[in-house]
Motif scaffolding. Structure first.
Motif, PDB file in Angstrom:
ATOM      1  N   ALA A   1       0.726  -1.032  -0.099  1.00 42.98           N
ATOM      2  CA  ALA A   1      -0.302   0.129   0.020  1.00 42.98           C
ATOM      3  C   ALA A   1       0.909   1.189  -0.029  1.00 42.98           C
ATOM      4  CB  ALA A   1      -1.088  -0.085   1.222  1.00 42.98           C
ATOM      5  N   THR A   2       2.136   1.221   0.557  1.00 43.97           N
ATOM      6  CA  THR A   2       2.938   2.376   0.561  1.00 43.97           C
ATOM      7  C   THR A   2       4.264   2.242   0.040  1.00 43.97           C
ATOM      8  OG1 THR A   2       4.095   1.422   2.718  1.00 43.97           O
ATOM      9  CG2 THR A   2       2.092   2.563   2.823  1.00 43.97           C
ATOM     10  N   GLY A   3       4.599   1.083  -0.658  1.00 43.11           N
ATOM     11  CA  GLY A   3       6.061   0.796  -1.167  1.00 43.11           C
ATOM     12  C   GLY A   3       7.132   0.784  -0.256  1.00 43.11           C
TER      13      GLY A   3
ATOM     14  N   PRO B   1       1.192   6.100  -4.197  1.00 43.80           N
ATOM     15  CA  PRO B   1       2.207   5.101  -3.883  1.00 43.80           C
ATOM     16  C   PRO B   1       1.251   3.605  -3.725  1.00 43.80           C
ATOM     17  CG  PRO B   1       2.477   6.796  -2.468  1.00 43.80           C
ATOM     18  CD  PRO B   1       0.997   7.066  -3.054  1.00 43.80           C
ATOM     19  N   GLY B   2       2.254   2.602  -3.912  1.00 44.84           N
ATOM     20  CA  GLY B   2       1.397   1.309  -3.918  1.00 44.84           C
ATOM     21  C   GLY B   2       0.776   0.685  -5.085  1.00 44.84           C
ATOM     22  N   TYR B   3       0.352  -0.503  -4.828  1.00 44.92           N
ATOM     23  CA  TYR B   3       0.035  -1.201  -6.264  1.00 44.92           C
ATOM     24  C   TYR B   3      -1.656  -1.155  -6.339  1.00 44.92           C
ATOM     25  CZ  TYR B   3       4.614  -2.944  -5.847  1.00 44.92           C
ATOM     26  OH  TYR B   3       5.931  -2.980  -5.746  1.00 44.92           O
ATOM     27  N   PHE B   4      -2.066  -0.021  -6.477  1.00 47.01           N
ATOM     28  CA  PHE B   4      -3.688   0.298  -6.653  1.00 47.01           C
ATOM     29  C   PHE B   4      -4.098   0.088  -7.820  1.00 47.01           C
ATOM     30  CE2 PHE B   4      -2.650   1.830  -2.412  1.00 47.01           C
ATOM     31  CZ  PHE B   4      -3.465   1.340  -1.414  1.00 47.01           C
TER      32      PHE B   4
ATOM     33  N   LEU C   1     -11.049   2.413  -1.665  1.00 48.69           N
ATOM     34  CA  LEU C   1      -9.707   1.802  -1.916  1.00 48.69           C
ATOM     35  C   LEU C   1      -8.742   2.659  -1.209  1.00 48.69           C
ATOM     36  CD1 LEU C   1      -8.609  -0.439  -4.031  1.00 48.69           C
ATOM     37  CD2 LEU C   1      -8.273   1.493  -5.814  1.00 48.69           C
ATOM     38  N   GLY C   2      -7.833   1.960  -0.535  1.00 43.78           N
ATOM     39  CA  GLY C   2      -6.823   2.584   0.210  1.00 43.78           C
ATOM     40  C   GLY C   2      -5.817   1.593   0.995  1.00 43.78           C
ATOM     41  N   ASP C   3      -5.101   2.132   1.842  1.00 41.12           N
ATOM     42  CA  ASP C   3      -4.338   1.591   2.975  1.00 41.12           C
ATOM     43  C   ASP C   3      -5.205   0.889   3.667  1.00 41.12           C
ATOM     44  OD1 ASP C   3      -2.906   0.998   5.059  1.00 41.12           O
ATOM     45  OD2 ASP C   3      -1.145   2.304   4.561  1.00 41.12           O
TER      46      ASP C   3
END
Length: 476
Positions: free
Chosen positions: A31-33, A357-360, A310-312
């Protein structure tokens, strides 16, 4: 009562001891990398040590009474439950799923271990006449290896540990390189309840799996993952005739009949298609909707999907997290590239670049693509699902079965006789009527065709960790 665990450091567990390796690696929070903690990269020497310890432990554990094994497993389940909050947080951190789904995974893991602890394969009298008696009994295989995927690391590890241990086997868990942390901690916790060598864990890179499947020591490989990798596992295990259980990919159809209550059914379909951002082998992958209700059903499904957040996974109200890793992210993006190329109609979603950031990836519905298009014929393992219309029962059954996969399926109708008639013609290991993703803890689960070999869960799952032995007695 279980002692506290340090959820900040992560080691292999070999023969009851935490061990380190010269080389380490880490995965990232999808979610953040950001980088997560360092974990071991196991070597061939680590594999030899773990197998030797498991073989030694098997000598006594296989002779331990069922009551003692049950007692240990139930205490272990209680300890996992006592650490539920920490396991939940760790799942969010390494897997990316929302807290609510992570909590469900912990609960399911605990329930699975408790259910398996209560099961027992007792000897069965097959024949008993004045002349002879035949008895079938089940004996543990020896050392098992549980190869765990990245989508539900804790739950699937528990699904392998429970049946292996209750039947008298020892087990080595190999977590996915993408999600090693939860499995490492749950095996470390097991050391408080089981003798050294009964439950061990080795983390590593892509070389570790082949080292375990080719090793002459293990007697059984239980693998959950893609059909592509499952074929490699089976080929490798065949060199030493290891037993295998393979729970592989799926392309599950949901057949929606014209008589359903759309407002009641749609939330369930949306949940089962997009749970864990579509990263579930037995999620709904193809929605077959009767053409007479197509538009109303589609519009209701779009509304349900637009309500997703959608999110962390740590953020309040988040329902769906990222794709778990960069490799799968690129695979799903490649499928999304077909949208413009093939001019598919997008009912909602369609974006893979969300500027964060992240694979969303945005949850996406494709409306009536060609029946032979990739989105229908391939398993996306991501948050995208096609709607296909039908009007003939025989034809929709044929199209639902037109896949190399055969893991799950569902039928939705108020007419239960019709539902069962359709269900019995579907080529899948688990067929639900008016629900999806709701297996019984006592049922055995496995795939047809290229979705797997063998079963997990229930007494059938226990048999997969045993040899069957028939004893024939000639009476005087």
């Amino acid at each position: 009562m279980a002692t506290q665990l340090d959820f900040t450091t992560f080691h292999n567990v070999i023969n009851g001891k935490l061990t380190s390796t010269k080389e380490t690696r880490h995965n990232i929070n999808p979610a953040t990398g950001e980088a997560n903690a360092e974990v071991s990269v196991s070597t061939a020497e680590d594999v030899d040590a773990a197998v030797a310890a498991a073989q030694e432990a098997f000598k006594s554990w296989s002779k331990t009474s069922h009551d003692e094994r049950e007692k240990a497993l139930l205490a272990y389940a209680d300890a996992i439950e006592a650490h539920a909050g920490q396991f939940q947080d760790l799942l969010v951190l390494e897997q990316g799923k929302p807290k609510q789904l992570a909590s469900f995974e912990v609960v399911t893991a605990v329930s699975s271990i408790r259910a398996n602890a209560k099961l027992e394969l007792k000897p069965v009298v097959l024949e008993d006449t004045p002349e002879k008696k035949a008895i079938q009994r089940f004996t543990p295989l020896g050392v098992a290896v549980g190869i765990v995927p990245w989508n539900f690391p804790l739950m699937i590890a528990a699904l392998k540990i429970g049946p292996a241990v209750i039947t008298g086997n020892t087990i080595i868990i190999k977590p996915s390189p993408f999600t090693p942390y939860t499995d490492i901690k749950v095996v470390e916790l097991a050391q408080q309840f089981f003798p050294p060598g009964v439950i061990q864990i080795l983390s590593g890179d892509d070389s570790l799996g082949p080292m375990l499947t080719e090793h002459p020591g293990p007697a059984k490989i239980s693998f959950t993952g893609s059909s592509f990798t499952g074929k490699k596992v089976m080929a490798s295990a065949s060199k030493t005739l290891k037993r295998v259980t393979l729970e592989l990919g799926g392309n599950d159809p949901a057949i929606i009949c014209e008589d359903v209550d759309i407002e009641q059914v749609v939330p369930k379909i949306a949940f089962a298609a997009f749970i864990n951002s579509g990263q579930v082998c037995v999620a709904i992958k193809r929605i077959f909707v009767h053409e007479s209700i197509h538009e109303k059903f589609r519009d209701a499904l779009v509304r349900a999907v637009k309500d997703f957040k959608l999110g962390d996974g740590n953020e309040e109200g988040v329902t769906h997290g990222p794709i778990q890793n960069s490799m799968q992210f690129e695979k799903v993006k490649d499928l999304f590239a077909e949208i413009e190329k093939e001019k598919w109609s997008v009912a909602t979603g369609g974006r893979t670049d969300l500027g964060r950031p992240g694979y969303f990836i945005e949850p996406t519905i494709i409306d009536r693509p060609p029946i032979d298009s990739r989105i229908v014929t391939e398993e996306p393992f991501g948050p995208i699902v096609p709607i296909v219309t039908w009007n003939d029962e025989a034809s929709v059954i044929k199209e639902a079965n037109n896949t190399k996969m055969g893991l799950g399926a569902s039928v939705w109708t108020k007419d239960l006789d019709r539902a069962q008639r359709i269900a019995e013609q579907l080529e899948a290991g688990c067929v639900w009527i008016n629900n999806h993703l709701e297996p019984s803890v006592n049922s055995s689960f496995g795939g047809h065709k290229e979705s797997g070999i063998g079963y997990e869960g229930g007494l059938g799952g226990l048999m997969g960790y045993c040899n069957a032995q028939s004893i024939h007695i000639k009476k005087q």
